[in-house]
Structures are given as C-alpha cells and as structure tokens.
Design an enzyme around this catalytic site. Structure first.
Site, mmCIF file in Angstrom:
data_model
loop_
_atom_site.group_PDB
_atom_site.id
_atom_site.type_symbol
_atom_site.label_atom_id
_atom_site.label_comp_id
_atom_site.label_asym_id
_atom_site.label_seq_id
_atom_site.Cartn_x
_atom_site.Cartn_y
_atom_site.Cartn_z
ATOM 1 N N HIS A 191 0.817 -1.212 0.000
ATOM 2 C CA HIS A 191 0.000 0.000 0.000
ATOM 3 C C HIS A 191 0.848 1.259 0.000
ATOM 4 O O HIS A 191 0.411 2.306 -0.453
ATOM 5 C CB HIS A 191 -1.008 -0.035 1.149
ATOM 6 C CG HIS A 191 -2.119 -0.972 0.848
ATOM 7 N ND1 HIS A 191 -2.092 -2.293 1.222
ATOM 8 C CD2 HIS A 191 -3.256 -0.814 0.120
ATOM 9 C CE1 HIS A 191 -3.183 -2.883 0.769
ATOM 10 N NE2 HIS A 191 -3.912 -2.015 0.100
ATOM 11 N N GLU A 433 -11.297 -10.420 -4.896
ATOM 12 C CA GLU A 433 -9.842 -10.363 -4.730
ATOM 13 C C GLU A 433 -9.284 -11.613 -4.062
ATOM 14 O O GLU A 433 -8.113 -11.677 -3.709
ATOM 15 C CB GLU A 433 -9.423 -9.091 -3.978
ATOM 16 C CG GLU A 433 -10.205 -8.784 -2.730
ATOM 17 C CD GLU A 433 -9.827 -7.438 -2.090
ATOM 18 O OE1 GLU A 433 -8.836 -6.824 -2.499
ATOM 19 O OE2 GLU A 433 -10.531 -7.022 -1.162
ATOM 20 N N ASP A 457 -4.692 -7.845 -4.544
ATOM 21 C CA ASP A 457 -4.786 -9.017 -3.678
ATOM 22 C C ASP A 457 -4.979 -10.295 -4.480
ATOM 23 O O ASP A 457 -4.442 -11.341 -4.123
ATOM 24 C CB ASP A 457 -5.936 -8.852 -2.672
ATOM 25 C CG ASP A 457 -5.485 -8.029 -1.479
ATOM 26 O OD1 ASP A 457 -4.412 -8.318 -0.940
ATOM 27 O OD2 ASP A 457 -6.212 -7.097 -1.090
ATOM 28 N N CYS A 504 -10.459 -2.447 -9.911
ATOM 29 C CA CYS A 504 -9.845 -1.300 -9.237
ATOM 30 C C CYS A 504 -8.421 -1.605 -8.762
ATOM 31 O O CYS A 504 -7.821 -0.810 -8.064
ATOM 32 C CB CYS A 504 -10.720 -0.822 -8.082
ATOM 33 S SG CYS A 504 -11.019 -2.097 -6.852
HETATM 34 C C1 PEP Z 1 -6.861 -4.757 -4.556
HETATM 35 O O1 PEP Z 1 -6.591 -5.626 -3.734
HETATM 36 O O2 PEP Z 1 -6.657 -4.862 -5.770
HETATM 37 C C2 PEP Z 1 -7.433 -3.468 -4.110
HETATM 38 C C3 PEP Z 1 -7.855 -2.571 -4.976
HETATM 39 O O3 PEP Z 1 -7.491 -3.223 -2.779
HETATM 40 P P1 PEP Z 1 -6.232 -2.834 -1.889
HETATM 41 O O4 PEP Z 1 -5.082 -2.521 -2.797
HETATM 42 O O5 PEP Z 1 -6.634 -1.673 -1.047
HETATM 43 O O6 PEP Z 1 -5.988 -4.080 -1.082
HETATM 44 MG MG MG Z 2 -7.354 -5.555 -1.718
#
Ligand code: PEP
Ligand code: MG
Length: 580
Positions: A191, A433, A457, A504
C-alpha cells in the site's frame, strides 16, 4: 555515481536532493562536519554511546530478574557489540579523518556489518543483522534525541529515501515538496507503493540496503519507469534525465487536452474510467483528470495515522464531502480494509505470522461490529448527498457477504427508527480479490449488486506471493496466465448474470494491460487519478475487435514473461512514445 535497481511502482523521473530517513524516520543529517567541530562531535558520540549502553544494561537486568538469564542473553550480546573497541575506533576514525557526522559514521559502520550478516545464509545470521539494526536505532535515537523529522513539514524540494515508510506516512508526504521516494524494503503491491502512485510522484521500492551510501543533500535521480535510482549522477546522466523530465512534461500537457473527451474506442464502445482515492481531497484530482466517478474509496485511511477511532461524524463528513463534490457521478465507498500492511503502526511480525492470511479487512470488521456499524451508519447517512454505492472488501465466502449485509440491515433499521434519511436502495457490491470468490461467482451474482476486481490481492492469493515482499517481487505479476483466467472468469460470470463489473487493482492503471482488459470484456476501470488521461488515450486509440484479438492471443501464452513482451510490443505499436 552509483546505479541501483529496485522495483518500479510509480512512473516518472525525479531529480533532486536526498532527504535520508533511517528505520524510525529519523532524518540522518548531512555526511560532513566542519573541521573545527570534530572534537565536539566525538564528545556527542561518546555520550550517546554511554546512554545507549546504560539503556541496554537496564533492559538486561530487568529481563534477567523477570524472566531469567537465558532471556537476558540477547541484551548481553547487544552490549558486547556496543562496547566493542574495534567498532568504537572505526566510528571515531570516520569522524576524525573523513569528517563524517556521528550519525552517518554509526550508520555506515553498523550497516556494513549488517550487510555481511544479511549476505550469509540462514535464519540465525539474518537475526544477527536485525540485532545490528536494533543497536543502530538505539544509538541514533540517543544521538538525535527526539528530533523525529516531520515529513509533512518539509518545505523545500526533496527526494525521500527511507528504510521503510508506512502507507500513512507516505500519504502524509506533501507532493508539492516531496518529488519522489525510494525505500529499501517493500514489494510492488504494497500500500505504500499504491499511495506513492496516488500522489503522482516517481517511486521505487525494494532497493535493498543502500542508505549508508547516500547522505542528506546528495543529488539523486529516481527513475520510476525503470525502477532505478542513481546516486550522485555524472553530468552526462543528469543531462539525459533532465531531457526526460522535459519530455514527461510535454506528454502530460498533451494528455491534458483529453480531459473533457470521453473514453470511447474507435469502434464506439464507451469505457467507464473511474478514480481510486484514499482521501477526500483527492476528489479534486479525479475531477481535474476527467474521471467518470470514484470506483474505489479506500476508507481505511481515515483510521491510519491517528491514535483513536474516527467518530461517526468524522466518517460522515468525509463521505458526504466526496459525494457532494462528485454530484451525480458514482462514488464506490469501500468499507474498512484494515490489517496486514494497513496497520496503524508497522506490523509487528510476532503478532501475526501471516498477516495477509489473518484477521484483516472484512474479517476484522465482522469481529468488531461496533466499529463496523459506526462506519456503515455514516455511509448510509452520506448516501443522500450523492450517488454512493457500498462495497465490502476481501469477501471469501458467501456467509461473510451475508453477515456483512446483516450488519448493514441493522444499521439501516437503527437509522430508520431514529428518522434519519438514507438511500434505502443503496447498491451493495463486493471486491473480487480472493480466488474463492471467483470460483463462487455464480452464487455471488445472486447476492451482490456489483463487483470490482482487486488484482492487487487477487495476484497475491492466486500465486501465493506476498504483495509487499521484495524478495518474491519477480513472481508478483498480474500478467500470469492463472491470474488472467480468474479475471476472465469473473468478467464472464458477472456479464452472464447482467451484473456490473469493474476493476480497481493497480493492473488497470497500467496502459500495458488496457487492450487486454478491453479484449477480456471489461468496460469499467478504476485507476489512480494520475493514470486516467493515459488510460483514456489508449481506449480512444484502439478498437474492441483489435483488443479481442490481442486477448485471444494472450490466453494462448503460457507465462507472464511472454505475455508482457507481447503486450508491450502491441502497445508500442499504438504509441511508440509511452513508457511501458
Ligand atoms: C486490490 O486488492 O486490488 C485493491 C484494490 O485493494 P487494496 O489494494 O486496497 O488491497
Ligand atoms: Mg485488496
């Protein structure tokens, strides 16, 4: 000049002065001392060593008294190292003859030893390297007092170079002054990497130990396209990169002109292009870049970087602000996705052996019902101010989704009883995910109103690769055929049931994948706001027929490397000048 390779996580080139942070965020000052300050600085070093030593003695005695001598042995080993005459002489020598600052000399000497231990095989050796980092930290803390650098208060242009930054520390970097960042640790899907990309600054992670080779104020180049950093570049390299920065600027200016234009393919297919945000203020960026809405609002960032839990009103202010600013454009508010690398502090590996497989995200929310309900109430209250949709993260079983919906139903009932208005028909969707969710898509379509594929994920759970571990970064790729099959199956299952599906994860912000994703049938993508114009440009330059042919070919290939090479070639056929 020294060139180091890391993992590219946010594109672009930045050139500037280094601001070096150690493990705990202490700013390691400039390398050199004025000649007449040497004696004074040696004195400071001795005092710091003395007080660090007495701290460890106190710890050793306390642990020995409470737990026994065998547990205190670790501190005795630290003491032995801290009292080592050779080490003292080495550090003093660096201060006396090279005029290094004590902080720099301590870091340099200790990290040299740590590097040696790290290069030896075995867990025992790796732990010795950690002991040395511990000692380094303690001495630095004593040298620097509590002068923890407030990163958010930097007031001149710098490049931040750090051992590690938490996602919330990264989020607090001010992109007006922080022109780029590099960390020694971290993987491509962490992140911290995602937030850096959100800030729109070039970033490289997972470089390995290098902070001892650089000093505050040194000139550094961050090449976020190639994942390289260059310390103290020569004139020729500088000139070449300055030229690249210029080109970057003119490409950005060209992309500006797309803002008001729709993302429509040459054969007339409209593509929905949404933005991912972590903070309400990023709405401005989404609007400026011409996003069609917010496809992912990572609300957990409301919790990070603060000691207490946000109140219902704090949640409400944030969500209603975003909803109002977006008008009738959709805003997908994802409920809290805390845990793993999104902790309030750096995760403590002793607390959870496998934090990404542990109590994170929706699991954490379902175990902390009050916390969850507070957030749901706020989202519902905000839903009257715009076009809000609600999304649950990390759903891995049907039961989990049903339980989350039950908590939501409770929150609705509370509000109804209290006469508080909210959107009764709010759409409730889920992230896809976890591979189990893909497998069960034919059932999930019966309960979820919409889906969003979270490749960040999905890649790690499909391939069993920790998204934030640099040592397995080569395996962490959305181009793996197994991941692509999961994506294809999700899109097909959602479409067959007439349920909207978007993506996303970071994958869809990378132009290399745009044609493939369109070819797999995806018609909605949510990307980091800075990537909206570039993805729009790809959409506007290709036809669905062309994309379908590409997808068909990709699905016949057997490994990620071949797939990436093919996709890069295809993209450079469309845009020779895009960095891929
Ligand atoms: C993902 O896992 O692709 C996602 C968009 O969520 P995050 O990156 O916040 O885990
Ligand atoms: Mg995620």
């Amino acid at each position: 000049m020294e060139r180091l390779q890391g993992i590219a996580v946010s594109p672009g080139v930045a050139i500037g002065e280094a601001l070096v942070l150690d493990n705990e965020g202490f700013r390691i000052p400039r390398r050199f001392l004025p000649r007449d300050a040497v004696e004074e600085e040696l004195d400071r070093l001795h005092k710091a060593l003395e007080s660090a030593t007495s701290e460890v003695e106190r710890n050793r005695d306390r642990v020995a008294a409470e737990l026994g001598d065998e547990y205190a042995a670790i501190f005795s080993a630290h003491l032995q190292m801290m009292r080592d005459k050779r080490l003292h002489e080495e550090v003093e020598e660096l201060i006396r003859t090279r005029h290094y600052s004590p902080e720099y000399a301590v870091s340099r000497s200790l990290r040299k030893y740590a590097k040696i231990f790290e290069s030896l095989d075995g867990e025992y050796m790796a732990e010795r390297a950690n002991d040395i980092f511990d000692i380094e930290k303690r001495i630095l803390r004593n040298l620097l007092g509590m002068r923890r650098e407030e990163l958010s208060q930097v007031t001149s242009p710098v490049l931040v170079l750090a051992r590690n930054l938490t996602p919330s520390e990264t989020a607090n970097l001010n992109p007006q002054f922080v022109m780029g960042m590099v960390t020694e640790v971290g993987g491509p899907g962490s992140h911290t990497a995602i937030v850096a990309e959100g800030l729109g600054i070039p970033a490289v992670v997972g470089v390995g130990l290098f902070l001892t080779d650089v000093s505050g104020g040194d000139t550094v180049i961050i090449d976020g396209d190639q994942g390289q950093i260059i310390l103290n570049p020569d004139e020729e390299t500088l000139a070449r990169y300055r030229h690249e920065v210029e080109e970057q600027r003119s490409l950005a200016a060209k992309l500006e002109t797309l803002r008001e234009l729709p993302a429509i393919t040459t054969d007339g297919q409209v593509v929905q292009l949404l933005g991912n945000i972590e903070f309400p203020h990023e709405v401005t960026q989404c609007l400026e870049r011409g996003a069609d809405g917010i496809g992912l609002y990572r609300t957990e960032f409301l919790y990070l970087g603060r000691e207490d839990d946000p109140s219902e009103d704090t949640h409400y202010e944030a969500y209603s602000g975003v909803a109002k600013a977006m008008g009738d454009k959709p805003v997908v508010v994802r409920t809290l996705d805390l845990g793993a690398d999104k902790m309030r502090m750096l995760p403590n590996p002793e607390d959870e052996r496998n934090p990404f497989l542990g109590l994170r995200s929706i699991r954490l929310a379902l175990r902390n019902r009050d916390l969850f309900r507070t957030q749901l109430r706020a989202i519902l209250r905000a839903s009257v101010h715009g076009n809000i949709r609600l999304m649950f993260p990390l759903i891995s079983t049907m039961l989990e989704f049903r339980q989350a919906k039950m908590v939501l139903a409770d929150a609705m009932e509370d509000l109804e009883e209290a006469g508080v208005p909210f959107d009764r028909d709010i759409k409730v969707g889920m992230m896809v995910e976890v591979p189990s969710a893909v497998v069960m898509m034919d059932r999930f379509v019966e309960v979820a109103d919409f889906f969003s594929i979270g490749t960040n994920d999905l890649v790690q759970y499909c391939l069993a690769v920790d998204r934030s571990n640099k040592d397995v970064a080569n395996l962490y790729t959305a181009a793996d055929p197994a991941v692509l099959r999961l994506i294809r199956d999700t899109v097909n299952a959602a479409k067959a049931a007439d349920r909207p599906v978007s993506m996303c994860g970071q994958m869809c912000g990378n132009p290399m994948y745009t044609m493939l994703l369109l070819g797999l049938g995806l018609r909605s993508m949510s990307v980091t706001p800075a990537a909206v114009p570039e993805i729009k440009r790809v959409c506007r330059s290709v036809s669905i027929a062309q994309c379908e042919a590409i997808a068909q070919h990709v699905m016949t290939l057997e490994n990620a490397r071949d797939i990436k090479t093919y996709l890069r070639d295809e993209l450079s056929g469309v845009f020779p000048e895009l960095p891929v």
